[in-house]
Design a protein around this motif. Structure first.
Motif, PDB file in Angstrom:
ATOM      1  N   SER A  94       0.822  -1.216   0.000  1.00  0.00           N
ATOM      2  CA  SER A  94       0.000   0.000   0.000  1.00  0.00           C
ATOM      3  C   SER A  94       0.856   1.267   0.000  1.00  0.00           C
ATOM      4  CB  SER A  94      -0.928   0.013   1.221  1.00  0.00           C
ATOM      5  OG  SER A  94      -0.191   0.221   2.422  1.00  0.00           O
ATOM      6  N   LEU A  95       2.165   1.103   0.233  1.00  0.00           N
ATOM      7  CA  LEU A  95       3.072   2.237   0.263  1.00  0.00           C
ATOM      8  C   LEU A  95       3.744   2.427  -1.091  1.00  0.00           C
ATOM      9  CD1 LEU A  95       4.859   1.476   3.662  1.00  0.00           C
ATOM     10  CD2 LEU A  95       2.928   3.026   3.300  1.00  0.00           C
ATOM     11  N   ASP A  96       4.221   3.648  -1.339  1.00  0.00           N
ATOM     12  CA  ASP A  96       5.073   3.856  -2.508  1.00  0.00           C
ATOM     13  C   ASP A  96       6.528   3.842  -2.049  1.00  0.00           C
ATOM     14  OD1 ASP A  96       5.457   6.310  -1.248  1.00  0.00           O
ATOM     15  OD2 ASP A  96       4.109   7.384  -2.597  1.00  0.00           O
ATOM     16  N   ASN A  97       7.447   3.797  -3.006  1.00  0.00           N
ATOM     17  CA  ASN A  97       8.861   3.674  -2.658  1.00  0.00           C
ATOM     18  C   ASN A  97       9.378   4.843  -1.815  1.00  0.00           C
ATOM     19  OD1 ASN A  97      10.359   1.235  -3.608  1.00  0.00           O
ATOM     20  ND2 ASN A  97       9.319   1.738  -5.519  1.00  0.00           N
ATOM     21  N   PRO A  98       9.008   6.112  -2.114  1.00  0.00           N
ATOM     22  CA  PRO A  98       9.478   7.207  -1.246  1.00  0.00           C
ATOM     23  C   PRO A  98       9.007   7.063   0.201  1.00  0.00           C
ATOM     24  CG  PRO A  98       8.723   8.082  -3.346  1.00  0.00           C
ATOM     25  CD  PRO A  98       8.330   6.634  -3.326  1.00  0.00           C
ATOM     26  N   SER A  99       7.756   6.628   0.384  1.00  0.00           N
ATOM     27  CA  SER A  99       7.241   6.458   1.750  1.00  0.00           C
ATOM     28  C   SER A  99       7.980   5.350   2.473  1.00  0.00           C
ATOM     29  CB  SER A  99       5.739   6.156   1.711  1.00  0.00           C
ATOM     30  OG  SER A  99       5.024   7.220   1.128  1.00  0.00           O
ATOM     31  N   PHE A 100       8.180   4.226   1.771  1.00  0.00           N
ATOM     32  CA  PHE A 100       8.883   3.115   2.394  1.00  0.00           C
ATOM     33  C   PHE A 100      10.348   3.468   2.635  1.00  0.00           C
ATOM     34  CE2 PHE A 100      11.077  -1.093   2.036  1.00  0.00           C
ATOM     35  CZ  PHE A 100      10.591  -1.620   3.219  1.00  0.00           C
ATOM     36  N   ARG A 101      10.952   4.189   1.684  1.00  0.00           N
ATOM     37  CA  ARG A 101      12.352   4.588   1.848  1.00  0.00           C
ATOM     38  C   ARG A 101      12.542   5.416   3.116  1.00  0.00           C
ATOM     39  NH1 ARG A 101      16.342   4.958  -1.911  1.00  0.00           N
ATOM     40  NH2 ARG A 101      14.823   4.759  -3.601  1.00  0.00           N
ATOM     41  N   ALA A 102      11.566   6.290   3.422  1.00  0.00           N
ATOM     42  CA  ALA A 102      11.665   7.106   4.632  1.00  0.00           C
ATOM     43  C   ALA A 102      11.597   6.251   5.891  1.00  0.00           C
ATOM     44  CB  ALA A 102      10.547   8.154   4.639  1.00  0.00           C
ATOM     45  N   MET A 103      10.911   5.104   5.814  1.00  0.00           N
ATOM     46  CA  MET A 103      10.786   4.222   6.971  1.00  0.00           C
ATOM     47  C   MET A 103      11.983   3.287   7.131  1.00  0.00           C
ATOM     48  SD  MET A 103       6.799   3.113   6.474  1.00  0.00           S
ATOM     49  CE  MET A 103       6.819   2.078   7.959  1.00  0.00           C
ATOM     50  N   VAL A 104      12.689   3.020   6.032  1.00  0.00           N
ATOM     51  CA  VAL A 104      13.733   1.990   6.029  1.00  0.00           C
ATOM     52  C   VAL A 104      14.809   2.214   7.082  1.00  0.00           C
ATOM     53  CG1 VAL A 104      15.682   1.085   4.688  1.00  0.00           C
ATOM     54  CG2 VAL A 104      13.397   1.098   3.706  1.00  0.00           C
ATOM     55  N   PRO A 105      15.396   3.427   7.219  1.00  0.00           N
ATOM     56  CA  PRO A 105      16.458   3.569   8.227  1.00  0.00           C
ATOM     57  C   PRO A 105      15.972   3.282   9.642  1.00  0.00           C
ATOM     58  CG  PRO A 105      15.826   5.706   7.326  1.00  0.00           C
ATOM     59  CD  PRO A 105      15.206   4.676   6.455  1.00  0.00           C
ATOM     60  N   TRP A 106      14.734   3.686   9.956  1.00  0.00           N
ATOM     61  CA  TRP A 106      14.195   3.415  11.287  1.00  0.00           C
ATOM     62  C   TRP A 106      13.931   1.920  11.478  1.00  0.00           C
ATOM     63  CZ3 TRP A 106      14.861   7.349  14.328  1.00  0.00           C
ATOM     64  CH2 TRP A 106      14.859   8.647  13.794  1.00  0.00           C
ATOM     65  N   LEU A 107      13.446   1.261  10.422  1.00  0.00           N
ATOM     66  CA  LEU A 107      13.245  -0.184  10.493  1.00  0.00           C
ATOM     67  C   LEU A 107      14.578  -0.908  10.669  1.00  0.00           C
ATOM     68  CD1 LEU A 107      10.593  -0.583   7.638  1.00  0.00           C
ATOM     69  CD2 LEU A 107      10.208  -1.040  10.078  1.00  0.00           C
ATOM     70  N   LEU A 108      15.593  -0.440   9.954  1.00  0.00           N
ATOM     71  CA  LEU A 108      16.911  -1.071  10.052  1.00  0.00           C
ATOM     72  C   LEU A 108      17.508  -0.886  11.452  1.00  0.00           C
ATOM     73  CD1 LEU A 108      18.439  -0.114   6.586  1.00  0.00           C
ATOM     74  CD2 LEU A 108      17.952  -2.432   7.403  1.00  0.00           C
ATOM     75  N   ILE A 109      17.354   0.304  12.014  1.00  0.00           N
ATOM     76  CA  ILE A 109      17.862   0.543  13.374  1.00  0.00           C
ATOM     77  C   ILE A 109      17.136  -0.352  14.367  1.00  0.00           C
ATOM     78  CG2 ILE A 109      17.922   2.221  15.257  1.00  0.00           C
ATOM     79  CD1 ILE A 109      18.624   4.354  13.227  1.00  0.00           C
ATOM     80  N   ALA A 110      15.809  -0.415  14.246  1.00  0.00           N
ATOM     81  CA  ALA A 110      15.034  -1.254  15.168  1.00  0.00           C
ATOM     82  C   ALA A 110      15.434  -2.719  15.036  1.00  0.00           C
ATOM     83  CB  ALA A 110      13.539  -1.088  14.888  1.00  0.00           C
ATOM     84  N   ALA A 111      15.582  -3.193  13.792  1.00  0.00           N
ATOM     85  CA  ALA A 111      15.964  -4.580  13.576  1.00  0.00           C
ATOM     86  C   ALA A 111      17.384  -4.846  14.061  1.00  0.00           C
ATOM     87  CB  ALA A 111      15.841  -4.932  12.092  1.00  0.00           C
ATOM     88  N   THR A 112      18.292  -3.876  13.880  1.00  0.00           N
ATOM     89  CA  THR A 112      19.674  -4.047  14.329  1.00  0.00           C
ATOM     90  C   THR A 112      19.749  -4.111  15.849  1.00  0.00           C
ATOM     91  OG1 THR A 112      20.479  -2.852  12.381  1.00  0.00           O
ATOM     92  CG2 THR A 112      22.005  -3.094  14.220  1.00  0.00           C
ATOM     93  N   VAL A 113      19.002  -3.231  16.515  1.00  0.00           N
ATOM     94  CA  VAL A 113      18.961  -3.268  17.982  1.00  0.00           C
ATOM     95  C   VAL A 113      18.400  -4.597  18.462  1.00  0.00           C
ATOM     96  CG1 VAL A 113      17.864  -2.251  20.021  1.00  0.00           C
ATOM     97  CG2 VAL A 113      18.826  -0.770  18.251  1.00  0.00           C
TER      98      VAL A 113
END
Length: 250
Positions: A94-113
């Motif tokens: 349901s998201l477009d690439n710009p919207s998902f791209r904005a979420m990616v760094p936060w998702l990566l930080i959460a997953a890394t933690v």
């Protein structure tokens, strides 16, 4: 797709398959390699799910004796996993690439933690209750974890080991076997959604899948020679570097 890109993806597949077999966290490497060769974030996430599926299957087969003793009781968890993965994958589409791209760094930080905390989240052994697996509370928690898995798979295995340890009986190996089986369900449902949505980069997936399978098979050899803290440190560094890259790139 350039030959250099294909070689990069194959090698990343080998490494991600091996890391998943030894310590988990290989999805970071697969997702990062796909974005490195120019695949859009949503497509990279979907393609990574396709590439990782063979590793989940081989890991489950390695625990086949455990699976045969508990699969009936785990059906409720499988259904919860399928429903959660469907919801997560549909949210992603349901998201477009710009919207998902904005979420990616936060998702990566959460997953890394989450991945970094993995050893502290490892479930403590509990008395085994035979072939029993699954409960209504456990299914609800698994449904929630599966939404994340269908949306963004990095760190999913660590999360499930932690949540299954709260609701299921058995030692670590039984919980790991259950986690591997549920990972197949989550990945399969998400892949069906991604394929129907036309967001899988098949040439890139074809380059990566053989590497994942080879790396998963060779992970046993790697586990006997490379200390897990080194591998975990490598994966954490990759996760943080990817997060920094997406923050800077915007």
């Amino acid at each position: 797709m350039l030959l250099l890109d294909a070689i990069t993806l194959f090698l990343a597949g080998v490494l991600s398959g091996a890391v998943n077999a030894v310590a988990g966290g290989g999805t970071f490497l697969a997702f990062g390699a796909l974005t490195l060769v120019g695949v859009a974030p949503i497509t990279a996430n979907a393609t990574s799910s396709v590439a990782q599926l063979p590793g989940y299957v081989t890991s489950t087969l390695a625990y086949w004796s455990d699976i045969t003793r508990m699969w009936r009781g785990a059906l409720l968890l499988c259904l919860a996993s399928a429903a959660g993965a469907l919801a997560g994958a549909l949210i992603l589409l349901s998201l477009d690439n710009p919207s998902f791209r904005a979420m990616v760094p936060w998702l990566l930080i959460a997953a890394t933690v989450l991945f970094a905390a993995g050893p502290r989240l490892k479930p403590k052994p509990r008395p085994d209750a035979g072939a029993h697996a699954g409960s209504r509370i456990g299914a609800l928690i698994q449904f929630t974890a599966s939404i994340y898995g269908g949306f963004f798979g990095a760190g999913m295995g660590v999360m499930m080991l932690a949540t299954l340890g709260l609701t299921e009986n058995g030692d670590y190996h039984k919980l790991n076997a259950l986690k591997n089986m549920l990972s197949i369900v989550i990945a399969a449902v998400a892949i069906i959604v991604f394929v129907s949505g036309g967001v899988v980069a098949w040439p890139q997936a074809a380059a990566m899948v053989p590497g994942v399978a080879l790396g998963g098979y060779g992970g046993v050899w790697l586990a006997r020679r490379v200390p897990q803290p080194i591998l975990r440190g490598f994966v954490i560094a990759v996760g943080l570097l990817l997060a920094f890259y997406y923050f800077v790139r915007g």
